[in-house]
Design a protein around this motif. Structure first.
Motif, short mmCIF file in Angstrom:
data_model
loop_
_atom_site.label_atom_id
_atom_site.label_comp_id
_atom_site.label_asym_id
_atom_site.label_seq_id
_atom_site.Cartn_x
_atom_site.Cartn_y
_atom_site.Cartn_z
N THR A 159 -51.57 10.47 -58.33
CA THR A 159 -51.61 9.67 -59.55
C THR A 159 -50.32 8.87 -59.66
OG1 THR A 159 -52.96 11.36 -60.59
CG2 THR A 159 -51.89 9.78 -62.05
N GLY A 160 -49.22 9.50 -59.32
CA GLY A 160 -47.92 8.84 -59.23
C GLY A 160 -47.42 8.95 -57.80
N SER A 161 -46.17 8.58 -57.59
CA SER A 161 -45.60 8.66 -56.25
C SER A 161 -44.11 8.89 -56.34
CB SER A 161 -45.88 7.37 -55.48
OG SER A 161 -45.34 7.46 -54.18
N ASN A 162 -43.60 9.76 -55.46
CA ASN A 162 -42.18 10.06 -55.42
C ASN A 162 -41.88 10.80 -54.12
OD1 ASN A 162 -39.52 10.18 -56.26
ND2 ASN A 162 -39.82 11.99 -57.54
N ALA A 163 -40.60 10.90 -53.80
CA ALA A 163 -40.18 11.63 -52.61
C ALA A 163 -38.81 12.26 -52.85
CB ALA A 163 -40.10 10.70 -51.40
N CYS A 164 -38.56 13.36 -52.15
CA CYS A 164 -37.22 13.93 -52.11
C CYS A 164 -36.95 14.31 -50.66
CB CYS A 164 -37.09 15.12 -53.05
SG CYS A 164 -37.89 16.63 -52.51
N TYR A 165 -35.68 14.48 -50.33
CA TYR A 165 -35.33 14.82 -48.96
C TYR A 165 -34.04 15.63 -48.94
CZ TYR A 165 -31.94 11.00 -49.27
OH TYR A 165 -30.90 10.19 -49.63
N VAL A 166 -33.81 16.29 -47.81
CA VAL A 166 -32.60 17.07 -47.59
C VAL A 166 -31.52 16.12 -47.06
CG1 VAL A 166 -31.57 19.00 -46.33
CG2 VAL A 166 -33.96 19.13 -47.09
N GLU A 167 -30.35 16.17 -47.67
CA GLU A 167 -29.24 15.31 -47.24
C GLU A 167 -27.98 16.15 -47.09
OE1 GLU A 167 -27.59 12.91 -45.65
OE2 GLU A 167 -28.83 11.45 -46.73
N LYS A 168 -27.13 15.76 -46.17
CA LYS A 168 -25.82 16.41 -46.05
C LYS A 168 -25.05 16.10 -47.32
CE LYS A 168 -25.50 16.19 -41.04
NZ LYS A 168 -24.79 15.60 -39.90
N VAL A 169 -24.46 17.12 -47.90
CA VAL A 169 -23.75 16.93 -49.17
C VAL A 169 -22.63 15.89 -49.03
CG1 VAL A 169 -22.02 18.78 -49.00
CG2 VAL A 169 -22.98 18.17 -51.24
N GLU A 170 -22.03 15.78 -47.85
CA GLU A 170 -20.96 14.80 -47.64
C GLU A 170 -21.47 13.36 -47.73
OE1 GLU A 170 -20.82 14.87 -42.77
OE2 GLU A 170 -20.39 16.68 -43.92
N ASN A 171 -22.77 13.15 -47.51
CA ASN A 171 -23.36 11.81 -47.60
C ASN A 171 -23.88 11.49 -49.00
OD1 ASN A 171 -22.89 11.46 -44.87
ND2 ASN A 171 -24.93 12.13 -44.29
N ALA A 172 -23.92 12.47 -49.88
CA ALA A 172 -24.46 12.29 -51.23
C ALA A 172 -23.34 11.85 -52.16
CB ALA A 172 -25.11 13.59 -51.71
#
Length: 189
Positions: A54-67
């Motif tokens: 119905t909607g759309s979204n995404a999440c992902y794993v990232e290195k904390v140093e890149n966040a």
């Protein structure tokens, strides 16, 4: 209206007003994050949670140093980034691919100028997008001999489920398509 507030506390307050319900809130989770976590529980190399419905979204794993924008606990090596990508394009970045139909959907939505990416790809808007194309093709006399119906011409009457039903027709059979056309008052087409 809840920016900066504890959403668990707000939910618990709302629940406390309902005497017939007793709930102990242990977690509140975004759907994409829940998707990623539930899959990663079994497949430890899972790195993306994706919702296209119905909607759309995404999440992902990232290195904390890149966040760079993350201001939480940086002692762990990884963090989950919830993209909230439904709002991608609100700054004009998608203008070059938006069609007249995308603009019509946006202009007639409850939140014009917002959630543009989501309006282009999610199920909530798919039926209306198809209806707008059918209306244009009918008005241009490319479909139905130029003869539409009141139902076809009324906003919101081509449901997203119709797209799935039509797509489910086996090659060479059009039973679902015919049924949809009947429901739209286009049985003569």
């Amino acid at each position: 209206g809840v920016i900066g507030q504890d959403v668990v506390e707000l939910l618990e307050q709302a629940i406390s007003h309902r005497n017939e319900v007793t709930i102990d809130v242990t977690a509140i989770l975004n759907d994409t994050t829940g998707t990623l976590m539930s899959c990663a529980w079994k497949k430890h190399d899972c790195r993306i949670g994706l919702i296209v419905g119905t909607g759309s979204n995404a999440c992902y794993v990232e290195k904390v140093e890149n966040a760079q924008l993350f201001d939480g606990d940086r002692s762990k090596p990884y963090v989950l980034i919830n993209t909230e990508w439904g709002a991608f394009g609100d700054d004009g970045a998608l203008d070059f691919v938006r069609t007249e139909f995308d603009r019509d959907i946006d202009n007639n939505s409850i939140n014009p100028g917002k959630q543009l990416h989501e309006k282009m790809i999610s199920g909530m808007y798919m039926g209306e997008l198809v209806r707008l194309v059918l209306v244009k093709m009918t008005n241009d006399k490319l479909l139905f001999n130029g003869q539409g119906s009141d139902l076809l011409f009324k906003r919101g009457n081509f449901f997203t489920k119709y797209v799935s039903e039509i797509e489910s027709d086996k090659k060479g059979t059009y039973a679902s398509c015919r049924q949809v056309l009947e429901e739209l008052g286009l049985g003569h087409a």
